[in-house]
Structure formats: structure tokens, C-alpha cells
Scaffold this motif. Structure first.
Motif, short mmCIF file in Angstrom:
data_model
loop_
_atom_site.label_atom_id
_atom_site.label_comp_id
_atom_site.label_asym_id
_atom_site.label_seq_id
_atom_site.Cartn_x
_atom_site.Cartn_y
_atom_site.Cartn_z
N GLY A 59 0.86 -1.18 -0.33
CA GLY A 59 -0.22 -0.11 0.00
C GLY A 59 0.84 1.40 0.06
N VAL A 60 2.20 1.26 0.98
CA VAL A 60 2.57 2.73 0.73
C VAL A 60 3.02 2.88 -0.44
N VAL A 61 4.26 1.75 -0.87
CA VAL A 61 4.84 1.65 -2.72
C VAL A 61 3.61 2.43 -3.67
N TYR A 62 2.58 1.86 -3.63
CA TYR A 62 1.57 2.54 -4.10
C TYR A 62 1.29 3.67 -4.25
N TYR A 63 1.25 4.19 -2.94
CA TYR A 63 0.99 5.73 -2.38
C TYR A 63 1.55 6.85 -3.08
N LEU A 64 3.38 5.99 -2.50
CA LEU A 64 3.80 7.13 -3.04
C LEU A 64 4.45 6.76 -4.55
N SER A 65 3.60 5.60 -5.29
CA SER A 65 3.49 6.03 -6.83
C SER A 65 2.66 6.64 -7.32
N ALA A 66 1.65 6.97 -6.70
CA ALA A 66 0.88 8.10 -7.47
C ALA A 66 0.78 8.86 -7.14
N LYS A 67 1.67 9.20 -6.05
CA LYS A 67 2.12 10.86 -5.46
C LYS A 67 3.47 10.90 -6.28
N LEU A 68 4.30 10.23 -6.91
CA LEU A 68 4.96 10.84 -7.91
C LEU A 68 4.18 10.79 -9.47
#
Length: 442
Positions: free
Chosen positions: A31-40
Motif C-alpha cells: 500500500g505504501v509503495v502504491y501510494y508513493l507511486s501515485a504521488k510521484l
């Protein structure tokens, strides 16, 4: 059997619990990885949008610039000064000129004229300050000198290197004056001391042959221990005589110090006087013998002889000086006409002991006190002159040739004991009194 089953079930439950925990950690990480990817992605998208917007603005500006250039070219070609798209404005009337009032002259106070100190005043600065500071201690609390404080006065004079004999004589004169009154003030004491010192010093007339060289040649023997400035004094004297138009020869007889010979030659190159020297480690008497021959052949006006100065207490140095004098007298029987002893003013009472030793070996006719500007012990001038009954002819107050000055008794006394009590320096009155004293002595 039931116990075995129960244990097996417990293990299965623990395994399922541990698996659920690991899965939870994995899910959270994903979930954290997905969230960071979305922000990027959002940031990239926003940045791309901003870049595109900037590109569009740049392109629009480029188009406007191109249009303006085209219009400017058309206007230049047709001579039309007004473009349809440019509004004309009525000319702005010129503003009325401002009248600036003339600047009023400001009252400027005239700077006080700068007082140039005489060479003697500069040379005596430390001695004057030290002596007057000690003198003022006798008058703390507004008291005056009386018979009970004469011992303090004598101690003060001795500590200023005036010498025991001179100090006793000065105190005796003050005692006679105090005995007739209740006491004396500071200015009265200064006048008494000035009069006493004046009696102890020998006044040399301006016509002295060392100030105005006479003879053909005038032979001057310069003696002193190493380190007092003997060689430099010889060079400065030569420079002074050259400025008077005299032909000068310096004989470098300090043959045991190659540096002294080289130093004298360097001064000679700058001061335009000749230097005679022999081979290294030659006998001083032999060098002087040949130098006097050369001086007579070339008809020099002044011959200055720089001698060795190793340890004045050693008999061999005094024997060398006797040999030098014998070499001179073989050619000029009445020479040397003057024998100058150079002493370092900084050395104080040591200078007095040196003067005694040299005077016992070779009678002195004059003294040169060097480095007077670097010592508070200027009173040694009085002690040496009174002890040997020999005049002080020159004092050194600096490194330059012109810093070797003729010694004046009135100037020395006025600079040591000025008439004012403000800052320890003599004002115009002090200078006038010095001139008057000089005239009376002459």
C-alpha cells in the motif's frame, strides 16, 4: 490421543496467526509503495503541465516578438511613425526648472598647525617621559621638596643614570636652596636641576673642527665595543661630510669582522665616499698604515678610521688600538686629531664603564651616544661627560644618516626638563629659552 490432537491444533492456530501477521506487513508495504507511486505520478503530471504551460507562453511571446519586428520593419520602410495598434499620447509639457538656492558657505575651523618635533625632541622622548614621571612622584598630594625628601631626589637621579657624582652635586645645590626656604615647587626644582646639569656638561662651539672639518687631512679615530653602532656612526659621519662637499676616505680597520667591512662599503656606495680595506684578517695597524698613505696621495679632506671592538676589557684590543695610532703617526705625527668613543645609550651604566676603559688606554676627545631614541636612560650623557671631562659631540636618534645630529647642551637640557608641566614637552617658551641659553653660552 486427545492430548496429541489438542497440541496439533494449537500449532496450527499459531501458524495461521503468524501467517496473518506477515500478510498484514506485506499488504501495508504494498500500500505504501502504491501510494508513493501515485504521488510521484501526480507530481510528474503537474510538472509536465507546468512545463507545457511555460512552453505555450514562450511560443506566444515569440510570435508577438516576430509581429513587432515585422511592424517595425514596415514602419521604417514607409516612413510612417504611428502604428494602428499603438496609441499616440499627447506630449507632456516640460516641467518648470527648479531653482536651487546657492549653498551657503559653512564655517570651517582652521586646523591647528602641526608642530614638527626637532630631532633632539624625538630622541629625548623616552628619557623625558621617564624622568618627569619620576619627578612628579616627589610632588604627590601637592607637597613641595623639603630637606626630608632630598634623599628621594638623589635616589631618583641615580636611577635615571645621571651618575652618583652628578646626583650628589645636584642634590647639594637643591639643599642649599631649600635651606633658605620652606621648600621648592616642581618648576623651581626643574630650574635648579637644569642649572646644575648645565654646569656639568661641556659646551662645544659650532666652529668645532668635527662640525666644520679643517686640515689636510683631518684624521678621526673611532673606537668602541662591538654592537654599539660604531661602523654605522663612521658611515653617517662620512655622509655628513660629503654633504658639506668634503672628500672623505673611510678606513675599514675592523678586519676581524667581514660584515663590518661590507657594511661600510655599502654605505660608501650610497653616500658617495670611498672605503679603503685590506685582506680579510689582516692586521688593523697594517690596513691603517696603507690607508693613510692612500689618503695623503689622493689629498682627502677627512679620514675616518673604523676600529675593532672586541671586548673592551681585553688588553689585546687596547694594544691593537695603540698599534693603529702608531701607524697613523708614522705619516702624520700629530694625528689622530680626534678620537671619538661610540657608546650605546641603551646600555646605561655599562656605557660609563666602557668609557673609563677606553679613556685609560687612548685619550678621548669626544663622545657619540647612539640609540638615544630607544632608551629612557638619556641621563647617562651627563654621567659620562662629567666623569671623563669629555664633551658629547653627536647623538644618534634613528637609523638614517641625518639622524646623527650635533649635540647641543641647551637643547638637551630643555628637552629633558621642559618648562611646562602639562605633557612633559617643552612649548615655544622652552625653545626660546634654549636658544637664549645657547646664545649666552656661545
Amino acid at each position: 490421543m486427545s492430548g496429541f490432537v489438542q497440541e496439533y491444533l494449537n500449532r496450527v492456530r499459531d501458524f495461521v496467526a503468524s501467517v496473518d501477521l506477515n500478510l498484514l506487513v506485506i499488504v501495508l508495504a504494498v500500500g505504501v509503495v502504491y501510494y508513493l507511486s501515485a504521488k510521484l505520478k501526480v507530481a510528474k503530471s503537474r510538472a509536465g503541465s507546468e512545463v507545457n504551460a511555460l512552453r505555450e507562453e514562450i511560443e506566444a511571446l515569440s510570435r508577438e516578438t516576430a509581429e513587432l519586428r515585422a511592424r517595425l520593419s514596415a514602419v521604417t520602410a514607409s516612413g510612417v511613425e504611428v502604428s494602428p495598434s499603438v496609441e499616440t499620447k499627447a506630449p507632456v509639457p516640460a516641467a518648470a526648472p527648479r531653482v536651487i538656492p546657492a549653498a551657503q558657505p559653512r564655517a570651517v575651523s582652521e586646523p591647528e598647525p602641526r608642530v614638527e618635533l626637532s630631532p633632539m625632541a624625538r630622541g629625548m622622548a623616552k628619557s623625558r617621559g621617564s624622568f618627569l614621571a619620576k619627578l612628579k612622584t616627589l610632588f604627590t598630594g601637592g607637597r613641595s621638596i623639603n630637606l626630608q625628601s632630598l634623599d628621594d631626589l638623589e635616589e631618583l637621579l641615580i636611577s635615571s643614570d645621571v651618575g652618583a657624582r652628578v646626583s650628589g652635586s645636584l642634590v647639594a645645590a637643591v639643599r642649599d636652596h631649600v635651606g633658605k626656604r620652606d621648600g621648592v615647587s616642581e618648576l623651581e626644582l626643574r630650574e635648579l636641576l637644569k642649572e646644575g646639569i648645565r654646569r656639568e656638561l661641556i659646551v662645544v662651539p659650532n666652529s668645532h673642527r668635527l662640525y666644520q672639518p679643517t686640515g689636510s687631512p683631518l684624521v678621526v679615530l673611532v673606537v668602541g665595543v662591538n654592537g654599539v653602532g660604531k661602523t654605522t656612526t663612521v658611515a653617517k659621519l662620512a655622509t655628513r661630510y660629503r654633504a658639506q662637499g668634503k672628500r672623505v676616505l673611510c678606513i675599514a680597520a675592523d678586519t676581524f669582522r667581514a660584515a663590518a667591512v661590507q657594511q661600510l662599503k655599502e654605505w660608501g656606495a650610497r653616500g658617495d665616499f670611498e672605503v679603503f680595506s685590506g685582506p680579510e684578517n689582516a692586521k688593523p695597524a697594517a690596513v691603517v698604515f696603507d690607508g693613510i698613505v692612500a689618503a695623503k696621495e689622493k689629498e682627502f679632506d677627512v679620514v675616518l678610521i673604523d676600529t675593532a671592538g672586541r671586548l673592551h676589557t681585553k688588553s689585546n684590543l687596547m694594544q691593537e688600538l695603540e698599534g693603529v695610532k702608531n701607524s697613523i703617526r708614522r705619516h702624520i705625527p700629530e694625528a689622530p686629531h680626534e678620537t671619538l668613543l661610540v657608546v650605546d645609550g641603551v646600555s646605561g651604566q655599562n656605557a660609563l664603564s666602557q668609557a673609563r676603559e677606553f679613556n685609560a688606554s687612548t685619550p678621548l676627545t669626544g663622545l657619540v651616544v647612539t640609540k638615544l631614541d630607544g632608551t629612557p636612560k638619556g641621563g647617562i650623557i651627563v654621567a659620562i661627560s662629567q666623569e671623563l671631562e669629555v664633551p658629547v659631540l653627536y647623538v644618534g636618534v634613528g637609523e638614517k644618516a641625518q639622524d646623527l645630529i650635533e649635540f647641543s647642551v641647551p637643547d638637551f637640557i630643555e628637552e629633558l626638563l621642559p618648562n611646562t608641566t602639562d605633557d612633559g614637552r617643552a612649548g615655544a617658551g622652552g625653545c626660546d629659552n634654549a636658544a637664549a641659553s645657547n646664545a649666552s653660552m656661545a
